[in-house]
Every structure is written in C-alpha cells, then in structure tokens.
Design an enzyme around this catalytic site. Structure first.
Site, short mmCIF file in Angstrom:
data_model
loop_
_atom_site.label_atom_id
_atom_site.label_comp_id
_atom_site.label_asym_id
_atom_site.label_seq_id
_atom_site.Cartn_x
_atom_site.Cartn_y
_atom_site.Cartn_z
N PRO A 181 46.84 77.03 3.90
CA PRO A 181 45.90 75.98 4.35
C PRO A 181 46.57 74.61 4.25
CG PRO A 181 44.92 77.37 2.63
CD PRO A 181 46.38 77.70 2.70
N GLU A 182 46.57 73.90 5.37
CA GLU A 182 47.08 72.53 5.35
C GLU A 182 45.91 71.57 5.39
OE1 GLU A 182 50.55 71.23 7.03
OE2 GLU A 182 51.50 73.17 7.33
#
Ligand SMILES: [Zn+2]
Length: 271
Positions: free
Chosen positions: A2-3
């Site tokens: 997850p960014e």
C-alpha cells in the site's frame, strides 16, 4: 505494497464508519506485527471515542481525544469495516469493535504492519517526528525541495523517496513522477535545477491525484468486503514496463536498481 493513495483511500473509506463512534473492544488474536501490539492496548482503548481519522505519510492516525492510535499497513496489511464480520481467517490479527456494531478488521499476511498507541504529543513519536511535508501541503513546493536537496549527491529518485524530505512517496509513484517531470532517476539531486524541482513537485502531485481518482471508485468496497483493497492499476508510463515502448516517444523503457528498488525510465524522455 500500500502506498500513499491506498492509505488515503482507506482513510476516506473508513472515516464515515468510525468517526464519532466509541470503541467497545479491541481483540488482538496475534500481536506479532512489525512491533508487538502493546499488551495494554485493549484496556487502554476500550470506551474511548474515535473523533477523527487522519493520515500522515502512510500512517493512519485515529484520534481519540489527545491520544492517537497509529496503524501502518506495512507491505500486505488491510483494514476493513464489517457490519457482520465473517468467520476469522488466517492472517486476521485484530478486530476493533465499535458501539455501532461495526467491526474494523486488520489483516496482514506478512505482518510488517503496526498498531501502536501514541500519547500526546503524537507528532513527537519517533515514527512521525522526522517526516517531511505532505506532497499536497503548501509548504511542499519547489523551493522546499530545492532547499532540502541543494547539498545532496544522492540520486534524485532516492531523495524523493526519503520520508524526511517529502512524506509518503513510494517506489511506484517516484518512478512515475520522474517520468512526468522528464528527470532521469539517477541524476544527483543537487544537479536538478530549481525549475525542474518545481516541475517535479507538480508531477508528484499529478501522479498521486490520478491514483486517488482511481481509488475513489473503490470506496464502497471498504464495507462488508473481504477482498484486499485495490492496488490502483494506473496506466503506468514506466513502472513495470522494462523493454516496452515509451508511451510518449516509443523508445524502450530501461530498468536498473536504485537502493534495491526497481527503477524504470525512458532514456530519451528523461535527462
Ligand atoms: Zn520516451
């Protein structure tokens, strides 16, 4: 992994379900995350009200009065809301039950995430204290980058992935932003002109905005959906496109490793 956009979309998805709700119980099935979930956390948080959910870099910050519950999704974590949670499965490590009857479930197969309690002032916590400005904040402009990078010989890509310089720009978005700004990832940071630094900040914002726009369409999936949050499949310019033709000029996209991370660029468009 997850960014920033995935974390921000998680925040937007969860906020309406948790803000103003009281915590009935926190149930920790497995506390062995990147750092152990504090043994005292269930007792500490029970009965407290979540007033707001903020995000800083890739950290979700649940505000309960002056205290903060920090959640990091690590490499494979997800946080989902359920009106009726399904039977617990492997990798479902934590349930947060709210007075509304909703359950937030934390799932993390590789357990590189974190759930920590931060007494005030939360900004002084070691995970938060040294973070640079958020990409969309007014203080994060070309002049900020110019000042922060003027003495740095480190490649520009590693510089913008440094959370102390600018918060939350991960590998995918660093690759894409440098393409949009026409800057080669290996260029020493101090060699990037002030004008190009400004263009780079704009490119970072544009790349993140596109991902947020894509992710917005997944918001409804945050309730009663056991699936992982979407990894927003943008039409990448360079990321993951080694050997394929550049979408702008047709040259073959090149690949190398910087700081151990896959780095892609167009040898013609990026100088
Ligand atoms: Zn090109």
């Amino acid at each position: 992994m997850p960014e920033l956009p995935e974390v921000e979309i998680t925040r937007r998805g969860l906020a309406p379900h948790v803000e103003g709700r009281r915590v009935d119980a926190l149930i920790v099935y497995d506390r062995r995350l990147r750092w152990p979930v504090p043994l005292s956390l269930p007792r500490t948080i029970a009965g407290r009200t979540i007033e707001r959910v903020d995000r800083r870099s890739k950290y979700l910050l649940f505000r309960l009065g002056d205290d903060t519950l920090l959640v990091h999704l690590g490499m494979t974590g997800s946080l989902r809301a359920f009106a009726r949670p399904p039977a617990r499965q492997a990798h479902d490590h934590i349930d947060l039950r709210l007075d509304s009857g909703m359950t937030l479930r934390y799932r993390d197969p590789r357990r590189f995430g974190a759930m920590l309690w931060l007494p005030p002032p939360s900004e002084a916590h070691p995970l938060l204290a040294r973070l640079g400005p958020e990409p969309f904040s007014p203080e994060c402009d070309g002049d900020h980058l110019w000042t922060a990078l003027r003495n740095r010989t480190t490649p520009i890509k590693l510089a913008i992935m440094n959370n102390e310089i600018i918060a939350g720009v991960g590998n995918i978005y660093a690759n894409e932003s440098l393409f949009r700004a026409g800057i080669r990832p290996t260029t020493p940071a101090l060699r990037v002109s002030r004008v190009r630094q400004r263009a780079l900040v704009e490119a970072i914002r544009a790349t993140l905005s596109d991902a947020l726009a894509k992710g917005g369409s997944t918001l409804r999936d945050f309730v009663d959906s056991a699936g992982l949050p979407g990894y927003f499949q943008l039409d990448y310019f360079v990321y993951g496109r080694e050997g394929l033709p550049c979408r702008v000029c047709g040259s073959a996209i090149k690949s190398l490793r910087l700081g151990g991370r896959a780095t892609n660029f167009c040898p013609a468009c990026q100088r």
